[in-house]
Design a protein around this motif. Structure first.
Motif, mmCIF file in Angstrom:
data_model
loop_
_atom_site.group_PDB
_atom_site.id
_atom_site.type_symbol
_atom_site.label_atom_id
_atom_site.label_comp_id
_atom_site.label_asym_id
_atom_site.label_seq_id
_atom_site.Cartn_x
_atom_site.Cartn_y
_atom_site.Cartn_z
ATOM 1 N N ASP A 346 11.410 43.660 -28.383
ATOM 2 C CA ASP A 346 12.160 43.256 -27.185
ATOM 3 C C ASP A 346 13.638 44.152 -27.449
ATOM 4 O O ASP A 346 13.662 44.558 -28.989
ATOM 5 C CB ASP A 346 12.271 41.935 -27.079
ATOM 6 C CG ASP A 346 12.855 41.236 -25.402
ATOM 7 O OD1 ASP A 346 12.952 42.055 -25.185
ATOM 8 O OD2 ASP A 346 13.072 40.230 -25.381
ATOM 9 N N GLU A 347 14.274 43.598 -26.438
ATOM 10 C CA GLU A 347 15.836 44.366 -26.537
ATOM 11 C C GLU A 347 16.818 43.740 -28.045
ATOM 12 O O GLU A 347 16.644 43.195 -28.761
ATOM 13 C CB GLU A 347 16.264 43.756 -25.570
ATOM 14 C CG GLU A 347 16.188 44.722 -24.509
ATOM 15 C CD GLU A 347 17.549 43.761 -23.548
ATOM 16 O OE1 GLU A 347 17.913 42.994 -23.366
ATOM 17 O OE2 GLU A 347 16.803 44.382 -21.925
ATOM 18 N N GLN A 348 16.824 45.089 -28.417
ATOM 19 C CA GLN A 348 17.661 44.970 -30.070
ATOM 20 C C GLN A 348 17.408 44.599 -31.252
ATOM 21 O O GLN A 348 18.303 44.060 -32.064
ATOM 22 C CB GLN A 348 19.289 44.297 -29.323
ATOM 23 C CG GLN A 348 20.139 44.277 -28.191
ATOM 24 C CD GLN A 348 20.898 44.110 -28.276
ATOM 25 O OE1 GLN A 348 21.670 42.734 -28.605
ATOM 26 N NE2 GLN A 348 21.967 44.425 -27.328
ATOM 27 N N ALA A 371 13.015 39.086 -28.812
ATOM 28 C CA ALA A 371 14.780 40.427 -29.110
ATOM 29 C C ALA A 371 15.803 39.481 -30.512
ATOM 30 O O ALA A 371 15.784 38.363 -30.381
ATOM 31 C CB ALA A 371 15.361 39.895 -27.074
#
Length: 389
Positions: A346-348, A371
């Motif tokens: 997931d993001e970042q 994330a």
């Protein structure tokens, strides 16, 4: 003859708990798909391509994650002075105020607004599936059938206990069961429905009276079975690709299908799946990078090896890193010598140098990294693992 006045209501308020940490801080319709798109792009694009000009999006869970992407409807030419996109959150101030407790409950709480709009047909669609469908054909079929409701159905070969399972005979739905423990048919609803407004609103009001205006639940609990029992439900058979992506495994599998044998082209000129423009520079691939069978979104930088994977905007894969059979969402960093296999990240998230995430064997379950998580150097996340746990 003027085309029927069609109102599309996109149900985008669910929490999507089966997607685990992927929907912990975002609404499911806001989840990325194929690198540069989001799930809500599919019903909105089908509306734009089909000539449906009145689109309402019902929100509840993490609405900010959807609203930023919607951009007032501009990407789908729905930013109109009359009609176009309208966002409906939960509200207060009248007898139908409060949180939505199911899809039928959400529609009942907006029933007065639907009634005042005076549509000829109410299309209701979820925003958690990947498919290509001409809504105008569904509306025409519905009007020609004289039915109170038309269900868009498809044959599905997977876990049927997560869907509305139906039987059909000579163009009519003869039986409907919501998430049966022992399905006796592989014909399921795609969660796209065309209603006669009077039938929908009348059924909602009947159920509300029995429930004393408290928690009408989902459409599949009472509304759809009641209309099927009355014999007024038509079948519109969808024979093209349709995939619900409501679990981590299904989400990953749909990406792999688009890599191996794309069921349709997201950029097809006659039927584009439109999205809000991502403001990144073009993807950059360095001379030592090796890439095959993959999708790279704008802003991606690859110095290592990427195979059969989907990389969302801003992902960076360092020299010596290997990413295979994986889906990496926005701004993920994979450090030097790290490996990511058969995973959704997931993001970042940060996969530090020489960390190992997931497994490459076909029978291994999909690994999920949340994330913002940091997988420290040389740490090993086993196949099927959840990080953090």
């Amino acid at each position: 003859m003027a085309p029927p006045r069609t109102l599309l209501v996109v149900l985008a308020g669910g929490a999507g708990s089966r997607l685990e940490s992927l929907t912990e801080h975002r609404a499911k319709p806001a989840l990325r798909f194929a690198g540069s798109h989001r799930l809500i792009d599919f019903p909105l694009s089908h509306a734009a391509n089909s000539g449906v000009q009145d689109v309402w999006v019902i929100e509840q869970f993490e609405p900010e994650s959807i609203n930023e992407h919607l951009a007032g409807g501009r990407p789908w030419d729905l930013d109109r002075s009359r009609g176009g996109l309208r966002v409906l959150p939960p509200h207060r101030g009248d007898g139908r105020e409060g949180w939505h407790r199911g899809t039928a409950d959400a529609l009942w709480r907006k029933a007065d607004r639907i009634r005042a709009h005076e549509p000829d047909v109410v299309l209701v669609a979820s925003a958690d599936a990947v498919y290509q469908l001409d809504y105008a054909q569904v509306v025409a079929h519905h009007r020609d059938s004289g039915a109170e409701l038309t269900m868009v159905t498809t044959r599905h070969h997977g876990d049927l206990t997560r869907y509305g399972v139906v039987h059909a005979h000579e163009g009519r739905i003869t039986d409907y069961r919501l998430k049966p423990d022992e399905p006796d048919s592989n014909l399921v609803t795609t969660e796209v429905f065309a209603f006669e407004p009077g039938a929908l609103l009348g059924q909602l009001e009947d159920i509300a009276r029995r429930h004393r205006d408290d928690d009408l639940g989902d459409l599949g609990e009472e509304v759809l079975p009641a209309l099927v029992q009355r014999g007024g439900v038509a079948d519109f058979r969808h024979t093209g690709y349709w995939q619900d992506v409501g679990t981590v495994e299904a989400y990953w599998s749909a990406h792999m299908e688009f890599l191996e044998h794309p069921p349709f082209d997201l950029d097809e000129a006659r039927w584009p799946i439109r999205t809000r423009t991502v403001r990144h520079a073009g993807a950059r691939v360095t001379p030592q990078a090796q890439i095959s069978d993959s999708l790279l979104a704008p802003g991606v930088v690859v110095e290592g090896t990427v195979t059969r994977s989907v990389l969302a905007p801003g992902v960076q894969v360092a020299a010596g890193a290997v990413v295979s059979d994986s889906v990496l969402l926005d701004d993920v960093r994979v450090g030097p010598g790290a490996t990511v296999e058969r995973s959704v990240v997931d993001e970042q998230a940060r996969i530090r140098g020489r960390a190992e995430v997931g497994g490459a064997q076909g029978e291994d379950p999909v690994t999920l990294v949340a994330a913002g998580a940091v997988v420290h150097p040389r740490k090993r996340i086993a196949p099927g693992g959840r990080y953090p746990e």
